[in-house]
Every structure is written in C-alpha cells, then in structure tokens.
Write a protein that holds these residues in place. Structure first.
Motif, PDB file in Angstrom:
ATOM      1  N   GLN A  84      -6.773  13.511  21.041  1.00 34.56           N
ATOM      2  CA  GLN A  84      -7.190  14.860  21.404  1.00 34.56           C
ATOM      3  C   GLN A  84      -6.076  15.650  22.076  1.00 34.56           C
ATOM      4  OE1 GLN A  84     -10.122  15.818  20.197  1.00 34.56           O
ATOM      5  NE2 GLN A  84     -10.200  13.711  19.421  1.00 34.56           N
ATOM      6  N   ALA A  85      -4.940  15.014  22.330  1.00 33.78           N
ATOM      7  CA  ALA A  85      -3.828  15.713  22.972  1.00 33.78           C
ATOM      8  C   ALA A  85      -3.325  16.837  22.076  1.00 33.78           C
ATOM      9  CB  ALA A  85      -2.690  14.735  23.263  1.00 33.78           C
ATOM     10  N   CYS A  86      -2.872  17.918  22.691  1.00 33.73           N
ATOM     11  CA  CYS A  86      -2.339  19.038  21.918  1.00 33.73           C
ATOM     12  C   CYS A  86      -1.101  18.617  21.138  1.00 33.73           C
ATOM     13  CB  CYS A  86      -2.005  20.198  22.859  1.00 33.73           C
ATOM     14  SG  CYS A  86      -1.273  21.621  22.018  1.00 33.73           S
ATOM     15  N   CYS A  87      -0.218  17.857  21.777  1.00 30.87           N
ATOM     16  CA  CYS A  87       1.012  17.376  21.145  1.00 30.87           C
ATOM     17  C   CYS A  87       0.822  15.927  20.725  1.00 30.87           C
ATOM     18  CB  CYS A  87       2.195  17.487  22.102  1.00 30.87           C
ATOM     19  SG  CYS A  87       2.617  19.184  22.554  1.00 30.87           S
ATOM     20  N   LEU A  88       1.005  15.661  19.447  1.00 29.78           N
ATOM     21  CA  LEU A  88       0.739  14.335  18.901  1.00 29.78           C
ATOM     22  C   LEU A  88       1.961  13.853  18.127  1.00 29.78           C
ATOM     23  CD1 LEU A  88      -1.754  12.412  18.816  1.00 29.78           C
ATOM     24  CD2 LEU A  88      -2.257  13.367  16.558  1.00 29.78           C
ATOM     25  N   TRP A  89       2.574  12.791  18.629  1.00 25.71           N
ATOM     26  CA  TRP A  89       3.721  12.191  17.953  1.00 25.71           C
ATOM     27  C   TRP A  89       3.243  11.278  16.829  1.00 25.71           C
ATOM     28  CZ3 TRP A  89       8.410  14.023  19.126  1.00 25.71           C
ATOM     29  CH2 TRP A  89       8.597  14.605  20.378  1.00 25.71           C
ATOM     30  N   VAL A  90       3.881  11.365  15.674  1.00 21.62           N
ATOM     31  CA  VAL A  90       3.531  10.554  14.506  1.00 21.62           C
ATOM     32  C   VAL A  90       4.790   9.772  14.116  1.00 21.62           C
ATOM     33  CG1 VAL A  90       2.618  10.567  12.168  1.00 21.62           C
ATOM     34  CG2 VAL A  90       1.849  12.290  13.814  1.00 21.62           C
ATOM     35  N   ILE A  91       4.715   8.447  14.217  1.00 21.13           N
ATOM     36  CA  ILE A  91       5.926   7.614  14.223  1.00 21.13           C
ATOM     37  C   ILE A  91       5.875   6.522  13.166  1.00 21.13           C
ATOM     38  CG2 ILE A  91       7.294   6.020  15.641  1.00 21.13           C
ATOM     39  CD1 ILE A  91       5.929   7.407  18.094  1.00 21.13           C
ATOM     40  N   ASP A  92       6.972   6.386  12.450  1.00 22.06           N
ATOM     41  CA  ASP A  92       7.200   5.200  11.623  1.00 22.06           C
ATOM     42  C   ASP A  92       8.532   4.612  12.079  1.00 22.06           C
ATOM     43  OD1 ASP A  92       7.413   3.199   9.762  1.00 22.06           O
ATOM     44  OD2 ASP A  92       6.739   4.441   8.088  1.00 22.06           O
ATOM     45  N   PRO A  93       8.515   3.481  12.773  1.00 21.48           N
ATOM     46  CA  PRO A  93       9.756   2.954  13.344  1.00 21.48           C
ATOM     47  C   PRO A  93      10.760   2.492  12.306  1.00 21.48           C
ATOM     48  CG  PRO A  93       7.983   1.357  13.560  1.00 21.48           C
ATOM     49  CD  PRO A  93       7.353   2.637  13.079  1.00 21.48           C
ATOM     50  N   ILE A  94      10.271   1.922  11.206  1.00 22.85           N
ATOM     51  CA  ILE A  94      11.125   1.585  10.065  1.00 22.85           C
ATOM     52  C   ILE A  94      10.353   1.970   8.809  1.00 22.85           C
ATOM     53  CG2 ILE A  94      12.347  -0.204   8.775  1.00 22.85           C
ATOM     54  CD1 ILE A  94      12.614  -1.795  11.345  1.00 22.85           C
ATOM     55  N   ASP A  95      10.657   3.121   8.263  1.00 19.71           N
ATOM     56  CA  ASP A  95      10.027   3.519   7.013  1.00 19.71           C
ATOM     57  C   ASP A  95      10.889   2.975   5.880  1.00 19.71           C
ATOM     58  OD1 ASP A  95       8.121   4.877   5.389  1.00 19.71           O
ATOM     59  OD2 ASP A  95       9.705   6.298   4.898  1.00 19.71           O
ATOM     60  N   GLY A  96      10.301   2.100   5.082  1.00 16.34           N
ATOM     61  CA  GLY A  96      11.039   1.377   4.064  1.00 16.34           C
ATOM     62  C   GLY A  96      11.274  -0.061   4.493  1.00 16.34           C
ATOM     63  N   THR A  97      10.239  -0.666   5.094  1.00 11.04           N
ATOM     64  CA  THR A  97      10.381  -2.029   5.619  1.00 11.04           C
ATOM     65  C   THR A  97      10.760  -3.029   4.528  1.00 11.04           C
ATOM     66  OG1 THR A  97       8.833  -1.610   7.423  1.00 11.04           O
ATOM     67  CG2 THR A  97       9.195  -3.904   6.818  1.00 11.04           C
ATOM     68  N   ALA A  98      10.179  -2.905   3.347  1.00 14.51           N
ATOM     69  CA  ALA A  98      10.512  -3.838   2.264  1.00 14.51           C
ATOM     70  C   ALA A  98      11.992  -3.742   1.911  1.00 14.51           C
ATOM     71  CB  ALA A  98       9.646  -3.573   1.042  1.00 14.51           C
ATOM     72  N   CYS A  99      12.524  -2.519   1.878  1.00 15.93           N
ATOM     73  CA  CYS A  99      13.955  -2.346   1.627  1.00 15.93           C
ATOM     74  C   CYS A  99      14.763  -2.956   2.766  1.00 15.93           C
ATOM     75  CB  CYS A  99      14.286  -0.864   1.485  1.00 15.93           C
ATOM     76  SG  CYS A  99      13.488  -0.059   0.080  1.00 15.93           S
ATOM     77  N   PHE A 100      14.354  -2.690   3.988  1.00 19.23           N
ATOM     78  CA  PHE A 100      15.021  -3.216   5.178  1.00 19.23           C
ATOM     79  C   PHE A 100      15.122  -4.740   5.116  1.00 19.23           C
ATOM     80  CE2 PHE A 100      14.726  -4.965   9.461  1.00 19.23           C
ATOM     81  CZ  PHE A 100      15.571  -4.172  10.230  1.00 19.23           C
ATOM     82  N   LEU A 101      14.025  -5.394   4.820  1.00 22.07           N
ATOM     83  CA  LEU A 101      13.989  -6.849   4.836  1.00 22.07           C
ATOM     84  C   LEU A 101      14.702  -7.477   3.644  1.00 22.07           C
ATOM     85  CD1 LEU A 101      10.315  -7.364   6.050  1.00 22.07           C
ATOM     86  CD2 LEU A 101      12.418  -7.701   7.370  1.00 22.07           C
ATOM     87  N   ASN A 102      14.885  -6.710   2.580  1.00 23.95           N
ATOM     88  CA  ASN A 102      15.554  -7.228   1.389  1.00 23.95           C
ATOM     89  C   ASN A 102      17.009  -6.776   1.276  1.00 23.95           C
ATOM     90  OD1 ASN A 102      13.574  -8.821  -0.393  1.00 23.95           O
ATOM     91  ND2 ASN A 102      12.367  -7.042   0.236  1.00 23.95           N
ATOM     92  N   GLY A 103      17.558  -6.230   2.358  1.00 25.91           N
ATOM     93  CA  GLY A 103      18.971  -5.897   2.374  1.00 25.91           C
ATOM     94  C   GLY A 103      19.351  -4.638   1.634  1.00 25.91           C
ATOM     95  N   LEU A 104      18.387  -3.742   1.393  1.00 30.10           N
ATOM     96  CA  LEU A 104      18.671  -2.453   0.770  1.00 30.10           C
ATOM     97  C   LEU A 104      18.840  -1.392   1.854  1.00 30.10           C
ATOM     98  CD1 LEU A 104      16.066  -2.681  -2.123  1.00 30.10           C
ATOM     99  CD2 LEU A 104      18.528  -3.090  -2.265  1.00 30.10           C
ATOM    100  N   HIS A 105      19.566  -0.336   1.533  1.00 31.50           N
ATOM    101  CA  HIS A 105      19.914   0.671   2.541  1.00 31.50           C
ATOM    102  C   HIS A 105      18.908   1.814   2.628  1.00 31.50           C
ATOM    103  CE1 HIS A 105      23.414  -1.580   3.067  1.00 31.50           C
ATOM    104  NE2 HIS A 105      24.295  -0.864   2.392  1.00 31.50           N
TER     105      HIS A 105
END
Length: 279
Positions: A84-105
């Motif tokens: 219900q807060a007026c300001c709402l942060w929307v976060i993805d800490p690692i977008d592209g986790t499958a790429c991250f874990l498989n050594g893709l950039h």
C-alpha cells in the motif's frame, strides 16, 4: 505522483548507486558460479534460483529500506512488503539466472520504482558489458551517459524483434506468432533476460519485444526506459499485472501496431500507452 521532486531525485540517484554495487557483487558470484547451490522453483526445471539471487536481493532491499523506510517492495525472491506504500520498489536481483548459472553474459540487476502505481524510475545494470541503463519519468533514458532513442523502423523486416515465452502460461501463442513474424520477413531474438531485452528496445538495438507472459520484476524498470526513449507499451500492469504478470509488448512506434496484429487478441490487455518523445 505524490512524492516531491527532491524525493524522486534521491531515489533515482540511489537506485543507480545500489544497482552498480549489486552488479559488482553479482560478478563475484558469477566468476565463482561453479560453487553455487542451484534450486528449482516448483516443477519447472528452467526456473532456477541460487544463493546469489537471494543475497543480492537481500542487499538491495536492505539498503533501500535503510534510506527510504516508508517505501514498499516487490521482489522475485523476497516477495512483497507494504504494497500500500506510495513508492514501491520492484526488484529482480539477477534477471537471467539461467544464463548467469550457465556462464552466459545475458544477465543483469534490475531495479524499478512505481509511484502510485505508475512506473517512474528504471535502472538496469549489466556488468558484463559495463552498461548502466537508467531513466526517470520526464527526464529521459540513458545508457551510461548516452541518451536512448527507440528504432525508426516502420516494418518488422527492418530489424530484430525480441521474443520469449513463459513455460506455464501463454506458450500456445508463441509458435503461431513466430510463424506470422517470419512470414512477414521479420527475425526474432532471445537472450534470456527480459530486463536487458527491454533495455535494448529503448536503445534502438531491437525494434520491439514480445513475451507471452512476463512478471513485473522482469520489466518494470525497462518500461520506464522504453517510454522515455519514445516507445510504446501495452498496459502491462492492468489487472493484477504487478503481482501475477501479463502478456508483454514494447516496440518502437513504427512497428507496434504491426507486431500487435501478428500476436493477435492475446496481447490486448490494454491499449498502447503513448509517451511524448523527449526533445
């Protein structure tokens, strides 16, 4: 929007700082990814998470909460807080986790801010390419210090179109769309990160991006960039889009209607939102 310009400036500056710090932390995990424990979300073997995702989100949320304790959060890993807060942060800490874990950039840190339900700030940090995409409503969008502008293409054959599908929802629309796109002389592109793909639309590298179903943490930051760069977007946040996601389309004005027609009725959760071009 009820926050002051001073409060908006503070959040915009801090989001860029935190995104860069989180991206540097992410690179340390990335270089040592062979030692990370990988978990799968539910029965979908493609939907993965690691301790890196969780720790980066904890870092981002804790730093933002210290600075702006009145704000709420929506995060891919940590769930929601104070919706219900007026300001709402929307976060993805690692977008592209499958790429991250498989050594893709093809992964990034994505931090967006919605104020009174409207996307207002977007920051996407790509440490593999030393690029920080960022924008704020009414103030333009940039990659590092370079202004962003969407493509001038007027037909799908004049560039690459980002595409993707979520395995649980909407995938039956995907192959028919690709067939129609190819029949028109278009070509598709997929890199595994919704945030980066959206940023590439804002930068004019792609003419558009269609996903059969996307979550808000994958695209809310990017929506700000596309709109500030002169692009169009469907009404992604319609209904319960913030928490449950929706079909997603962003594109340059010259091809938006054509891509929408190639997709068909499944995309029409809302009319395209026209944003003034910055001078």
């Amino acid at each position: 929007m009820t926050t002051t310009d001073e409060g908006l400036d503070a959040r915009y500056d801090y989001a860029r700082t935190i995104a860069l710090e989180a991206a540097r932390m992410g690179m340390e995990y990335y270089r040592n990814r062979s030692g990370l424990t990988i978990e799968h979300k539910g029965s979908d073997r493609q939907d993965m998470v690691s301790i890196a995702d969780k720790r980066l989100e904890e870092f981002i949320r804790s730093r933002l909460a210290e600075r702006f304790p009145e704000d709420g959060f929506v995060g891919e890993e940590g769930g929601t807080l104070d919706l219900q807060a007026c300001c709402l942060w929307v976060i993805d800490p690692i977008d592209g986790t499958a790429c991250f874990l498989n050594g893709l950039h093809n992964w990034c840190v994505s931090i967006g801010l919605a104020i009174a339900g409207e996307p207002v700030i977007g920051v996407i940090a790509d440490p593999n390419h030393d690029e920080l995409f960022h924008g704020c409503r009414g103030r333009g969008a940039f990659v590092n210090d370079t202004p962003l502008r969407v493509s001038e293409a007027t037909h799908v054959s004049q560039g690459l179109l980002g595409t993707g599908t979520f395995h649980k929802e909407g995938k039956h629309h995907f192959i028919p769309f690709l067939e129609r796109l190819l029949a028109e002389g278009g070509m598709f592109f997929r890199n595994g990160s919704g945030a980066l793909t959206t940023a590439y639309v804002a930068a004019g590298r792609l003419i558009g991006y269609y996903e059969t179903h996307l979550k808000s943490w994958d695209c809310l930051a990017g929506l700000v960039l596309v709109k500030e760069a002169g692009g169009l977007a469907n009404d992604f946040l319609a209904g319960d889009g913030l928490l449950q996601g929706n079909p997603y389309l962003v594109a340059c004005p010259g091809v938006y209607a054509q891509v929408e027609a190639l997709i068909g009725p499944s995309i029409r959760i809302g009319q395209p939102e026209r944003i003034r071009r910055n001078s």
